[in-house]
Design a protein around this motif. Structure first.
Motif, mmCIF file in Angstrom:
data_model
loop_
_atom_site.group_PDB
_atom_site.id
_atom_site.type_symbol
_atom_site.label_atom_id
_atom_site.label_comp_id
_atom_site.label_asym_id
_atom_site.label_seq_id
_atom_site.Cartn_x
_atom_site.Cartn_y
_atom_site.Cartn_z
ATOM 1 N N ILE A 49 0.032 3.397 -19.945
ATOM 2 C CA ILE A 49 0.855 3.537 -18.733
ATOM 3 C C ILE A 49 2.306 3.264 -19.080
ATOM 4 C CG2 ILE A 49 1.289 2.672 -16.415
ATOM 5 C CD1 ILE A 49 -1.660 1.805 -16.314
ATOM 6 N N SER A 50 3.132 4.297 -19.011
ATOM 7 C CA SER A 50 4.548 4.123 -19.374
ATOM 8 C C SER A 50 5.414 3.936 -18.131
ATOM 9 C CB SER A 50 5.043 5.345 -20.149
ATOM 10 O OG SER A 50 5.248 6.420 -19.261
ATOM 11 N N LEU A 51 6.537 3.309 -18.323
ATOM 12 C CA LEU A 51 7.471 3.117 -17.217
ATOM 13 C C LEU A 51 7.984 4.450 -16.696
ATOM 14 C CD1 LEU A 51 9.572 -0.081 -17.697
ATOM 15 C CD2 LEU A 51 7.127 0.246 -17.551
ATOM 16 N N ALA A 52 8.028 5.439 -17.554
ATOM 17 C CA ALA A 52 8.467 6.766 -17.114
ATOM 18 C C ALA A 52 7.532 7.304 -16.042
ATOM 19 C CB ALA A 52 8.522 7.723 -18.305
ATOM 20 N N GLU A 53 6.241 7.205 -16.317
ATOM 21 C CA GLU A 53 5.251 7.671 -15.331
ATOM 22 C C GLU A 53 5.356 6.901 -14.034
ATOM 23 O OE1 GLU A 53 1.024 8.441 -16.967
ATOM 24 O OE2 GLU A 53 1.960 6.932 -18.253
ATOM 25 N N ILE A 54 5.483 5.604 -14.165
ATOM 26 C CA ILE A 54 5.554 4.745 -12.981
ATOM 27 C C ILE A 54 6.762 5.127 -12.135
ATOM 28 C CG2 ILE A 54 5.900 2.374 -12.174
ATOM 29 C CD1 ILE A 54 4.426 1.500 -14.800
ATOM 30 N N SER A 55 7.886 5.286 -12.816
ATOM 31 C CA SER A 55 9.118 5.639 -12.119
ATOM 32 C C SER A 55 8.965 6.952 -11.363
ATOM 33 C CB SER A 55 10.258 5.725 -13.132
ATOM 34 O OG SER A 55 11.403 6.261 -12.536
ATOM 35 N N VAL A 56 8.383 7.929 -12.024
ATOM 36 C CA VAL A 56 8.163 9.227 -11.383
ATOM 37 C C VAL A 56 7.212 9.078 -10.198
ATOM 38 C CG1 VAL A 56 7.099 11.489 -11.666
ATOM 39 C CG2 VAL A 56 8.643 10.612 -13.423
ATOM 40 N N ALA A 57 6.117 8.343 -10.406
ATOM 41 C CA ALA A 57 5.106 8.175 -9.356
ATOM 42 C C ALA A 57 5.684 7.461 -8.136
ATOM 43 C CB ALA A 57 3.912 7.404 -9.903
ATOM 44 N N ARG A 72 -1.477 5.714 -7.169
ATOM 45 C CA ARG A 72 -2.888 6.081 -7.092
ATOM 46 C C ARG A 72 -3.043 7.580 -7.345
ATOM 47 N NH1 ARG A 72 -4.238 4.493 -1.899
ATOM 48 N NH2 ARG A 72 -3.200 6.414 -1.297
ATOM 49 N N GLU A 73 -2.182 8.345 -6.674
ATOM 50 C CA GLU A 73 -2.246 9.796 -6.865
ATOM 51 C C GLU A 73 -1.987 10.187 -8.318
ATOM 52 O OE1 GLU A 73 0.419 10.932 -3.638
ATOM 53 O OE2 GLU A 73 -1.023 9.768 -2.436
ATOM 54 N N ALA A 74 -1.210 9.364 -9.021
ATOM 55 C CA ALA A 74 -0.906 9.650 -10.422
ATOM 56 C C ALA A 74 -1.971 9.074 -11.355
ATOM 57 C CB ALA A 74 0.469 9.092 -10.777
ATOM 58 N N GLY A 75 -2.965 8.407 -10.792
ATOM 59 C CA GLY A 75 -4.031 7.849 -11.622
ATOM 60 C C GLY A 75 -3.663 6.568 -12.343
ATOM 61 N N ILE A 76 -2.510 6.018 -11.996
ATOM 62 C CA ILE A 76 -2.069 4.785 -12.653
ATOM 63 C C ILE A 76 -2.855 3.598 -12.121
ATOM 64 C CG2 ILE A 76 -0.094 3.230 -12.927
ATOM 65 C CD1 ILE A 76 1.671 5.790 -12.757
ATOM 66 N N VAL A 77 -3.172 3.635 -10.851
ATOM 67 C CA VAL A 77 -4.043 2.614 -10.262
ATOM 68 C C VAL A 77 -5.144 3.318 -9.475
ATOM 69 C CG1 VAL A 77 -2.194 0.904 -10.035
ATOM 70 C CG2 VAL A 77 -2.678 2.460 -8.144
ATOM 71 N N SER A 78 -6.189 2.548 -9.164
ATOM 72 C CA SER A 78 -7.219 3.069 -8.265
ATOM 73 C C SER A 78 -7.435 2.023 -7.188
ATOM 74 C CB SER A 78 -8.514 3.333 -9.025
ATOM 75 O OG SER A 78 -9.077 2.105 -9.442
ATOM 76 N N SER A 79 -7.843 2.487 -6.035
ATOM 77 C CA SER A 79 -8.083 1.541 -4.942
ATOM 78 C C SER A 79 -9.480 1.756 -4.395
ATOM 79 C CB SER A 79 -7.051 1.746 -3.832
ATOM 80 O OG SER A 79 -7.195 3.040 -3.269
ATOM 81 N N SER A 80 -10.065 0.688 -3.886
ATOM 82 C CA SER A 80 -11.380 0.810 -3.255
ATOM 83 C C SER A 80 -11.370 0.019 -1.965
ATOM 84 C CB SER A 80 -12.474 0.292 -4.186
ATOM 85 O OG SER A 80 -12.159 -1.018 -4.620
ATOM 86 N N ARG A 81 -12.077 0.552 -0.968
ATOM 87 C CA ARG A 81 -12.076 -0.059 0.351
ATOM 88 C C ARG A 81 -13.219 -1.043 0.506
ATOM 89 N NH1 ARG A 81 -11.422 5.015 4.472
ATOM 90 N NH2 ARG A 81 -9.160 5.139 4.413
ATOM 91 N N ARG A 113 0.833 -1.208 0.000
ATOM 92 C CA ARG A 113 0.000 0.000 0.000
ATOM 93 C C ARG A 113 0.866 1.255 0.000
ATOM 94 N NH1 ARG A 113 -3.691 -3.284 3.356
ATOM 95 N NH2 ARG A 113 -3.040 -2.442 5.367
ATOM 96 N N ARG A 114 1.900 1.214 0.838
ATOM 97 C CA ARG A 114 2.785 2.362 0.939
ATOM 98 C C ARG A 114 3.507 2.593 -0.386
ATOM 99 N NH1 ARG A 114 5.644 1.704 6.431
ATOM 100 N NH2 ARG A 114 7.000 0.312 5.286
ATOM 101 N N THR A 115 3.972 1.504 -0.983
ATOM 102 C CA THR A 115 4.758 1.629 -2.210
ATOM 103 C C THR A 115 3.934 2.187 -3.364
ATOM 104 O OG1 THR A 115 6.118 -0.253 -1.534
ATOM 105 C CG2 THR A 115 6.204 0.375 -3.853
ATOM 106 N N ILE A 116 2.719 1.678 -3.527
ATOM 107 C CA ILE A 116 1.948 2.100 -4.704
ATOM 108 C C ILE A 116 0.974 3.243 -4.415
ATOM 109 C CG2 ILE A 116 2.205 -0.134 -5.836
ATOM 110 C CD1 ILE A 116 -0.573 -0.873 -5.042
ATOM 111 N N ALA A 117 1.061 3.804 -3.221
ATOM 112 C CA ALA A 117 0.199 4.951 -2.890
ATOM 113 C C ALA A 117 0.411 6.070 -3.910
ATOM 114 C CB ALA A 117 0.498 5.457 -1.488
ATOM 115 N N GLY A 118 1.662 6.291 -4.300
ATOM 116 C CA GLY A 118 1.971 7.339 -5.260
ATOM 117 C C GLY A 118 1.364 7.073 -6.631
#
Lengths: 149, 149
Positions: free
Chosen positions: B73-81, B49-58, B42-47
């Motif tokens: 979804i490019s690796l560049a975006e992922i790396s930045v996020a 979510r903020e970048a819109g690459i993933v979404s989470s639901s409770r 959760r901590r790792t991919i929290a960023g």
DNA sequence: GCTATTTGTAACTAACTAAGTTACATGAAA
DNA sequence: TTTCATGTAACTTAGTTAGTTACAAATAGC
């Protein structure tokens, strides 16, 4: 000496050595330039000696000098001699046998290979002489260095 | 999850999400893929979510899904996020006022700027879809994944 | 509404890495 | 033979990051 500043600290040291080619500089002197400990300096640049980038001599009047002309020393060599990795991410398998991981690692390793080739190519065109030239330019403009050469 | 494997671990997770677009995967499930803890995931991919690459639901049936198509979804975006740095070395001044250091930092920063531009450019052309395609190729050849999808 | 499930997040612990330090053997010059 | 310098091992300290525990908040299903 902060974390991750080994490359810039080493370059700092090497420029000083390039600017004083007639005499050997002690680790003590080099250490003060980068605000650290003589032992840290010796440890850091030990790899440069093995690569012939610098030479060291013991005893009275000993210390460190460049192993060859600044024009012949590229940042690529220095980086390698320091054991620095150009790209920070790891691609070691953690789940051997997992096809997803294998795909990820394959793509990432392809990228890494190409990227490292590119960066090394760029770094190989920057020499210590370029750094000293840049320093001289600044020195001639302002006329003084913060720690006397 | 080893040190420095955040990028590859995240890609691993994302490929799994891409391969199961119809349902949300829990951090618990994602964690088992990369042999770690749900909280770390959760901590790792929290960023991301903020970048819109993933979404989470409770709640019941909740979990993680891709925020858009793998092709987008490019690796560049992922790396930045992820907040990853492409180049590891630091160029922060440690002796403000020292002309040698200024010269070193100037040259190094030039290099870094150009290098980061280049790497980002390369990474922007690799998408999550490329990774899933590579995975599919391997899967079709061997016929089984180590941890059932 | 109540319960089960899942994320979000803070707070703490453990492991690892790298710098800094101490100590001392080795080698060279005066 | 004394002094100065490197070479290196061993230890300490600091900083970073993963891992863990705990719990509040949100959501779906009954």
């Amino acid at each position: 000496m902060k974390r991750n500043s080994r490359l810039s600290s080493t370059l700092h040291i090497l420029v000083h050595m390039a600017e004083a080619p007639e005499r050997a500089l002690t680790s003590e002197q080099l250490a003060t330039f980068i605000h650290t400990n003589p032992v840290v300096v010796r440890r850091t640049i030990a790899g440069l000696r093995e690569a012939g980038i610098v030479s060291s001599s013991r005893g009275h009047g000993g210390g460190w000098q460049l192993g060859r002309a600044p024009e012949e020393i590229s940042l690529a060599e220095i980086s390698v001699a320091l054991g620095e990795t150009l790209l920070p991410f790891s691609t070691e398998p953690e789940s051997p046998g997992c096809l997803v991981e294998q795909a990820v690692i394959a793509v990432l390793d392809d990228f890494r290979l190409e990227a490292e080739r590119l960066l090394a190519e760029k770094l190989s065109h920057i020499t210590l002489a370029d750094l000293t030239a840049d320093f001289r330019r600044r020195y001639d403009l302002i006329g003084v260095s913060s720690h006397a050469l």
